[in-house]
Structure formats: structure tokens, C-alpha cells
Design an enzyme around this catalytic site. Sequence first.
Site: not given
Length: 286
Positions: A44, A119, A153
Site C-alpha cells: 500500500e 480501500k 491494510c
Amino acid sequence: MKIRVSVVQYQLHTIQSFEEFASQCEHYIKTAEEFGAEFVLFPEFFTTQLLSIGNGQGQSLSINDLPRFTEQYRELFSNFAKNTNMHIIAGTHVIEKDGKLYNTAHLFYPDGRIGEQAKLHITPTEVNEWNMAPGDSFQIFETEKGKIALLTCYDIEFPEIVRMAKAKGADVIFCPSCTDDRHGFHRVRYTSHARAIENQVYVVLTGTVGSLPTVDFMRANFGQAVIITPNDIPFPPKGILVEGEINNDMIVTGDLDLNLLYEVRERGSVTTWRDRRTDLYTDWEK
């Protein structure tokens, strides 16, 4: 069926040009190719390295400048994928749509297609400091080696979304990450193990290492590449197929045996996916 995966611990450092960024990426791609990898995962926010180039007047670029590199980024990794015949999850890159910034994972197919997954869960720093917007849709990506999901993440810390990914047929969760200290690193790492156990899937995780002294919120990085398995007899006892050395510039490679997943789902020591109490909570397969 097996999938060979290479996972990059990307070393962030100050650069002077996009060409320097491209050269570093090519180094990792060629290394993965030499190992015979079919899939490659980058971390990321690794493209924030481009912000260290500056504006030519001694001033740093900001996160709002990063989308201007999108076309070059896509062309670079699309060519890598086509030239090597590998599937490349090129970490995340910040793109702009309708005036909003999205931290978006990209999957580059060997045939030139590009998949995107923004995300879904945004950290307070991303909201307050970078004004990021959350993605509003979730998809599974079909590949010649089966179905995969891209969760970035913080996403992996939410069990519901991985339940959904497994229910939609994903056997491998690719998780590009970026954490700046041990607390964040272990939050992502521990929950990745939990998701692998709960859903009997592989989780492929990596993070940035190194530092960008001139880029806000990228000055500290704490990362490690790892391929995580369910904890059952066909797999390593600690659920770690392979892992890198923490905070080193390196790449690790391992083979994901999908048949072992199917085996433990049917007759493992525990059968966590089959034994869900869907009479008590949501059945994402419906």
C-alpha cells in the site's frame, strides 16, 4: 492447483524522477520473474515515493499531487504484466474521481486488463490528513488460477468483508499494507492470521519499509512480507508459509496449494467455514 506468489518489501527512499521509481519497480519484477512467480504483490502507498521528487523548486509534493502520476503508473505496470505474463497487484495508488481521492489497489492482468478495488475502510489519518474517501463497492477478481480479493491494510481488520470475499469464492486475499510502527503492524498481522483461520483461505500480506523524509506521514515505516495459511496439519504450525526479515529491502516467494485449502475445509482438524452458525448470524453465501 498451485500458485507461485512473490511478495515485495518495498524500500522507500527519496528519488529524483519517475524513471528512478520505474527502475526500482523493474528490479522487483525481474526478481519475481526469475523465481517463476505467477502473482506479485506490492505494498500500500508505495507510490507515495513519487512525492519525494518534489516540484523542482525545493518544495515537496502533497498527496493531492499523486493522482497526476496515475497514467504513468498504469502504463508502467500494465507493460510489466504483459511482458512477463504475470498478474501484478501493484499495491495501491491514490487516484482522483469526481473531486475525491481514493486509495485504490490495482490488479494488472497479463492480457492488459486492469482491475481496481478502492480501500473500503479508511483510517483516521487518511481522513483527517489526506481527505481520503472510502470505496463504495466490493468485488472479487477472476483469474486463470481462481478467484482472489484485494483488501487493503485496515480492511483486513474487519471480519465481515473477508467473510463476504470467501462467500463469493475467493481462496486468496491479497493485502497491501503500510504501517508506521509496531502497533499498526501487529494489528494488521494478527487480524490477517485470524481471517485465514476463520475462512480457511490464504492471506498474502506485505508492507512498505524505509522512509521518505520529505513526505508527510511517510517518514516512518514498519513492514514485513508474509504468506499466511490456515492453522491445520497440512500447513506450517504457525500458519506462516514464508516471511521476510522485518524492515529489510527484499522479496519472498512461496507456492499456494489450493488443493490443501479444499482438503481442510472438508476434513480438517477444525472446519471453521462449514461450521458457521448461519442460523444465528448472516450467511454471506446467500
